[in-house]
Design a protein around this motif. Structure first.
Motif, mmCIF file in Angstrom:
data_model
loop_
_atom_site.group_PDB
_atom_site.id
_atom_site.type_symbol
_atom_site.label_atom_id
_atom_site.label_comp_id
_atom_site.label_asym_id
_atom_site.label_seq_id
_atom_site.Cartn_x
_atom_site.Cartn_y
_atom_site.Cartn_z
ATOM 1 N N SER B 79 0.822 -1.208 0.000
ATOM 2 C CA SER B 79 0.000 0.000 0.000
ATOM 3 C C SER B 79 0.862 1.266 0.000
ATOM 4 N N ILE B 80 2.126 1.166 0.471
ATOM 5 C CA ILE B 80 2.971 2.369 0.544
ATOM 6 C C ILE B 80 3.617 2.685 -0.805
ATOM 7 N N THR B 83 2.283 5.196 -3.417
ATOM 8 C CA THR B 83 1.976 6.569 -3.031
ATOM 9 C C THR B 83 3.028 7.542 -3.553
ATOM 10 N N GLN B 85 4.270 10.011 -1.930
ATOM 11 C CA GLN B 85 5.281 10.298 -0.916
ATOM 12 C C GLN B 85 6.450 9.325 -1.028
ATOM 13 N N ASP B 251 4.784 0.720 9.649
ATOM 14 C CA ASP B 251 5.360 1.529 8.566
ATOM 15 C C ASP B 251 6.873 1.639 8.712
#
Lengths: 265, 282
Positions: B79-80, B83, B85, B251
């Motif tokens: 999911s990261i 992104t 970011q 995270d």
């Protein structure tokens, strides 16, 4: 060429085989380099406010020693480097030796060690903090984790570079495994063991400082940051000089031992 | 060990290009059972480690604040990674590494050449450069931050200074260990200085310099991530430290995993390159 898969440290010694007569002049030149660096520092301090003058920095450092406030931090840093390095050496030398001796273990672990060597180990510091709590324990663990792989790598390389006649000699003399290690391998590998010790010390030292920057209760890294935070620049530069001197002295001592050993070998 | 390599390897004169090809086809025609078994054991160890960690975290043996199960790390990663970011962090970290390494290379190689050309300088400066391994250049990080601001500049400078040391040292050692006959050869064919450097020294020294360059790159990676970890505004190392302070263990582990994968990948690419380079050298 299996050693080629591991990151290698440049062997700087053993190159100058002849004892050169100019050692004294060399040392004079080295002193001149130090003086030049000091002069450069003084010049920079005149040019910008961000650099404290050498005189002010040394005075601040002497003051820190005089009022005794530095000893707690000095102890914490040196303790962490020493404990971490000893743990790394206790684990790294036997493991590196085993990997270097056995073809199979080498084939299994070479890529793992090389990969682990390439990982910035500081990234695991938060986990060490949670396990050991903020303090010398976490710093020592960081130093050990950082130094163990370089020590393993240089030990492995040292075992593999050994003259193949020596193990045969051990066998023909009917030496016990312990004797083989103590009387044949360790003396023959002494120069590369010293490389491991020097690099291990350096990496342990750097990582303790990094770890102290991140989180610590005491330590010279913490003290540097604190001095910077209070804009006490002379004290900050004083501590930096102290740390640089520790690194230089430790490195020179180990480096000299390394040279002597490889000259003998 | 650079010295060990040149010493323990086969005699370069008997190891011609033909010999290398023969050896290569031989190893290719008969797969090495030892290597295959070793690779199997290696993967078993790595997979076993992940399974043990998964079990230990799932059963609560290892606290959730310390580590989350690897499967969860993977889920967080998935999911990261898409992104924006993450993209920005990754681009920042990778460009910093590359610029730092480039600076280290551009300064380190000439420094090594100078130290070789002027043996006295090499002898006198060697202890200082060797200390460069332990010299906490990162101590100047606060000062550099004050001068250059909270951007990639200070990190590039520090990582470059870390990567420069092994590059300069191996260059010096490699040039010193070139066979004297090559210098004589260059002399006797009246090679111009540029020919001497490009056609004689460069090919002769490359296989010996490469381990140092590889080490320099690894140090650039380590320096960049470590500095980002301490204090930065962006980057993969910064994000790992940031989520630690936020107490977001999942995270944090996801970013640790990114760092681990990135460095292992870099190392594998460099090792592969190292083998390539060696293949076409005499």
């Amino acid at each position: 060429m299996r050693t080629a898969t591991l990151p290698l440290f440049p062997r700087t010694t053993g190159r100058t085989k002849t004892r050169n007569p100019g050692t004294v002049t060399d040392n004079l030149w080295r002193a001149a380099v130090m003086v030049a660096l000091l002069a450069l520092w003084a010049a920079l301090s005149v040019l910008t406010d961000l650099v404290a003058s050498p005189a002010a920095s040394f005075t601040a450092l002497v003051e820190l020693f005089a009022d005794g406030s530095i000893y707690r931090h000095l102890n914490a840093t040196l303790q962490a480097v020493l404990i971490g390095f000893l743990i790394a050496a206790a684990a790294g030398f036997p493991l590196g030796y085993a990997i270097g001796r056995s073809k199979f273990l080498g084939a299994v672990f070479d890529p793992i060690v090389a990969g682990a060597f390439a990982i910035p180990r500081v990234i695991f510091f938060p986990i060490l903090l949670q396990v050991f709590g903020v303090g010398v324990g976490a710093q020592s663990a960081m130093a050990a984790l950082a130094a163990v792989f370089p020590i393993m790598v240089s030990t492995t390389a040292g075992v593999r570079a050994i003259n193949p006649l020596l193990p045969k000699l051990a066998r023909s003399l009917n030496l016990s495994p312990l004797q083989t290690v103590a009387k044949i391998y360790v003396p023959a590998m002494a120069p590369s063991l010293m490389v491991g010790i020097r690099i291990g010390f350096s990496i342990a030292f750097i990582n303790v400082i990094i770890a102290e920057f991140f989180a610590a209760r005491a330590g010279l890294g913490l003290l540097t940051l604190r001095a910077y935070g209070q804009l006490d620049l002379p004290a900050m530069y004083g501590i930096i000089v102290l740390l640089a001197l520790i690194a230089l002295a430790g490195n020179l001592a180990l480096w000299a031992a390394e040279r002597r050993l490889s000259r003998k070998a | 060990m650079v010295a060990g390599q040149s010493g323990s390897g086969e005699d370069p004169w008997t190891r011609g290009a033909a010999g290398v090809t023969v050896a290569k086809t031989l190893t290719r025609s008969q797969p090495d059972p030892l290597r295959r078994r070793a690779a199997a054991v290696r993967w078993a160890i790595l997979v076993g480690l992940v399974v043990v960690l998964e079990a230990a975290t799932r059963t609560g043996l290892v606290d959730r604040t310390l580590m989350v199960p690897p499967s969860e790390i993977l889920a967080r990663l998935i999911s990261i990674v898409p992104t924006g970011q993450f993209g920005a962090d990754a681009v920042r970290t990778i460009t910093t590494i590359l610029v730092a390494f480039a600076v280290g290379l551009v300064l380190g190689i000439p420094l090594g050449v100078v130290l070789w050309r002027i043996p006295a300088a090499g002898r006198i400066l060697e202890p200082f450069i060797v200390t460069g391994y332990a010299m906490p250049t990162l101590l100047f990080y606060p000062v550099l931050l004050a001068v250059m601001g909270l951007n990639a500049g200070p990190i590039i400078l520090i990582a470059a200074s870390m990567s420069l040391v092994p590059i300069a040292l191996t260059t010096m050692v490699a040039l010193n260990s070139i066979k004297p006959i090559l210098h004589k050869l260059a002399n006797s064919v009246n090679a111009s200085p540029s020919q001497y450097y490009v056609k004689v020294l460069l090919p002769a020294a490359t296989p010996l310099v490469f381990p140092g360059v590889k080490l320099g790159f690894i140090y650039a990676v380590i320096g960049t991530v470590a500095m980002e970890f301490i204090l930065a505004a962006q980057g993969i190392g910064f994000r790992a430290g940031f989520y630690y302070r936020e107490l977001n263990t999942a995270d944090m582990w996801a970013y640790i995993a990114v760092v681990v994968v990135l460095s292992v990948l870099v190392n594998s690419i460099l090792t592969w390159l190292e083998k390539r380079i060696r293949r076409d050298m005499l």
